[in-house]
Scaffold this motif. Structure first.
Motif, mmCIF file in Angstrom:
data_model
loop_
_atom_site.group_PDB
_atom_site.id
_atom_site.type_symbol
_atom_site.label_atom_id
_atom_site.label_comp_id
_atom_site.label_asym_id
_atom_site.label_seq_id
_atom_site.Cartn_x
_atom_site.Cartn_y
_atom_site.Cartn_z
ATOM 1 N N PHE A 114 69.381 -5.006 -57.847
ATOM 2 C CA PHE A 114 70.418 -4.037 -58.213
ATOM 3 C C PHE A 114 69.910 -2.604 -58.045
ATOM 4 C CE2 PHE A 114 72.276 -1.254 -61.448
ATOM 5 C CZ PHE A 114 73.601 -1.275 -61.027
ATOM 6 N N TYR A 115 68.678 -2.348 -58.478
ATOM 7 C CA TYR A 115 68.111 -1.014 -58.291
ATOM 8 C C TYR A 115 68.026 -0.675 -56.804
ATOM 9 C CZ TYR A 115 64.668 2.713 -58.047
ATOM 10 O OH TYR A 115 64.013 3.892 -57.745
ATOM 11 N N PHE A 116 67.644 -1.650 -55.995
ATOM 12 C CA PHE A 116 67.531 -1.454 -54.553
ATOM 13 C C PHE A 116 68.898 -1.129 -53.952
ATOM 14 C CE2 PHE A 116 66.745 -2.696 -50.157
ATOM 15 C CZ PHE A 116 65.475 -2.197 -49.952
ATOM 16 N N ALA A 117 69.935 -1.896 -54.365
ATOM 17 C CA ALA A 117 71.281 -1.656 -53.837
ATOM 18 C C ALA A 117 71.864 -0.345 -54.328
ATOM 19 C CB ALA A 117 72.204 -2.818 -54.225
ATOM 20 N N ASN A 118 71.422 0.108 -55.498
ATOM 21 C CA ASN A 118 71.986 1.327 -56.082
ATOM 22 C C ASN A 118 71.272 2.587 -55.621
ATOM 23 O OD1 ASN A 118 73.791 2.692 -57.858
ATOM 24 N ND2 ASN A 118 72.140 2.892 -59.350
ATOM 25 N N SER A 119 70.017 2.473 -55.209
ATOM 26 C CA SER A 119 69.241 3.671 -54.874
ATOM 27 C C SER A 119 68.764 3.691 -53.433
ATOM 28 C CB SER A 119 68.024 3.779 -55.817
ATOM 29 O OG SER A 119 68.444 3.828 -57.165
ATOM 30 N N VAL A 120 68.134 2.599 -52.971
ATOM 31 C CA VAL A 120 67.492 2.608 -51.653
ATOM 32 C C VAL A 120 68.514 2.486 -50.529
ATOM 33 C CG1 VAL A 120 65.774 1.474 -50.215
ATOM 34 C CG2 VAL A 120 65.419 1.637 -52.687
#
Length: 496
Positions: free
Chosen positions: A92-98
């Protein structure tokens, strides 16, 4: 990732092949594409890895040893379940930031390619579309292919009609990173332009002007690669935003859409003139009327008592004439009957034109609103897709792990085939759901969660079967039942 990178190469090969771009630039572009491909790669990786791991354990009778030691399947999966929960949060962090950052990098990179190397947007030997015109060159040479040979340009009018043809022996493209414009300098050429015909008597004539020039400078916007990029940024810009930005833009888009619809509906109502607003009620006049009613009723009763009740004689002839006059004075049922015949034609034509104009306005506004609604649906889908991607890794783990324990096969064989088949089902469900969501056929929230929600019952079913140490389906028993059924039929036929 290697497989999906090759798929991306085939998709973008027309943008880079034969346009003089460095290998480093192309490699950097595909490096920026890798985070976006994670949405497809990660679910397949989790599914394949879980099938291979638990298939190998089952094939080597590790689960049998665990069960003999009193370790259940859920207990053996506990550490991996915790790991998958952490992986879901990281996803989720990857999809939201990266991923939004990588989409922005791709956007800026393609934009800079069009600015620094404008010749990359012009293919040799074919017509390449600019905004409002097409250009063809026979040869490109020099630094960054900035020099052109045998240039032909077709300019189109607002109605998409070819009205201007420019031919030049040589040309030069001048651009800068600081400017949004590209200057095209043409040398030693001709300019042919069609003249506008204002009078109806001259419609059959086709006059034109011809101009010779030594140097002709044209300022044009970023050409085809940039224009395609702008269209892509409009449709994919939601992928460049994180959750907070998506929520903010969704509210603003919904508010703007509601405001546009309300303003347009008021405009249509006023144009039709069918719904005239009521004038406000005069409360003072109403109060006076209520106070005067009792006094007026009292005066009427007094007059009736004072006046004797004398009934006038009415003759039959007077009744007949009164009835005929009342029938003649009755208003027509249809409002069009108030007009004369020649006026009726004018009124009907005017009404028909008004309705057709209003319908044209509605159709045009409908197309505009469909695009705005699609942008809003894309934002809603992108928001929920970030959460669905994180949850899909956990769901596909519960599909792959018990499936590997059931099929009891490790290595790159049957597990690979099963994983690819399941992933294709998951992937195509996601593609169809995404397209249907964008077009408004299904709600975008349902479209974002549909693949995961379909895989969730399968994961529950397989986990139950693996916990109970049952196989998927015993095909041998099914074939035996079919054979016994046909053998019974053959015996009955022989007895007859």
């Amino acid at each position: 990732m290697f497989i999906f990178i090759f798929q991306t190469i085939w998709l973008f090969i027309d943008d880079f092949a034969g346009k003089g771009l460095d290998i480093a630039i192309i490699g950097k572009f595909f490096f920026y594409m890798m985070p976006s491909l994670t949405e497809k790669v990660l679910p397949l990786t989790v599914l394949l890895a879980s099938i291979l791991t638990f298939g190998t354990l089952a094939e080597n009778y590790e689960f049998a040893a665990m069960k003999a030691s009193g370790i259940s399947l859920q207990r053996s999966m506990l550490s991996l379940i915790i790991f998958m929960a952490i992986l879901g949060g990281v996803t989720f962090y990857f999809a939201n930031s990266v991923i939004p950052a990588s989409e922005q990098k791709i956007y800026n990179m393609r934009r800079n390619i069009a600015k620094v190397k404008p010749a990359a947007a012009i293919e040799k030997g074919v017509f390449s579309d600019f905004e409002g015109m097409s250009i063809k060159v026979d040869e490109k040479y020099g630094e960054k292919d900035r020099f052109l040979k045998n240039v032909i340009i077709h300019e189109k009018s607002a109605s998409n009609v070819n009205v201007t043809v420019i031919k030049a022996k040589t040309g030069e493209l001048i651009s800068s990173q600081d400017s949004e414009l590209i200057q095209l300098v043409l040398r030693d050429g001709h300019d042919y332009r069609d003249m506008d015909k204002t009078k109806s008597t001259e419609k059959r004539k086709y006059p034109f002007t011809k101009t010779n020039f030594e140097v002709y400078r044209m300022n044009i916007e970023i050409p085809e690669m940039e224009q395609d990029l702008e269209e892509e940024s409009v449709s994919n810009r939601e992928k460049m935003k994180n959750v907070s930005r998506l929520l903010k833009d969704m509210d603003s888009l919904e508010t703007d859409n509601r405001r546009i619809v309300q303003a347009f509906s008021k405009n249509i109502v006023y144009r039709m003139g069918a719904f005239i607003p009521l004038s406000p009620i005069d409360t003072i006049a109403v109060k006076k009327e209520k106070l005067l009613k009792p006094k007026q009723a009292a005066s009427d009763t007094t007059q009736k008592k004072a006046t004797p009740n004398i009934r006038p004689e009415v003759k039959e002839d007077d009744l007949e004439t009164t009835t005929e006059m009342a029938e003649k004075e009755q208003p027509p049922v249809n409002i069009i009957d108030f007009f004369k015949d020649w006026q009726k034609i004018q009124v009907m034509n005017s009404a028909k034109n008004s309705v057709s104009n209003i319908m044209t306005s509605i159709e045009g506004k409908k197309q505009e609103l469909d695009k705005r609604y699609e942008i809003h649906r894309r934002h809603v889908f992108s928001l929920h897709d970030k959460y669905a991607l994180a949850l899909s890794c956990i769901i596909l783990f519960f599909v792959g792990a018990p499936l590997g324990a059931i099929i009891r096969k490790g290595g790159i064989g049957l597990p690979m085939v099963v994983a690819i088949l399941l992933f294709l089902v998951y992937y195509f469900l996601g593609v169809f759901a995404e397209n249907y969501s964008y077009k408004g056929n299904i709600h975008p929230i349902i479209g974002a969660w549909l693949p995961s929600m379909i895989m969730l019952p399968l994961g529950v079913y397989l986990t139950q079967r693996a916990t109970a140490d049952r196989g998927m389906m015993n095909l041998g028993n099914a074939f035996d039942r079919i054979k016994r059924l046909f053998s019974k039929k053959d015996q009955s036929e022989e007895e007859e």
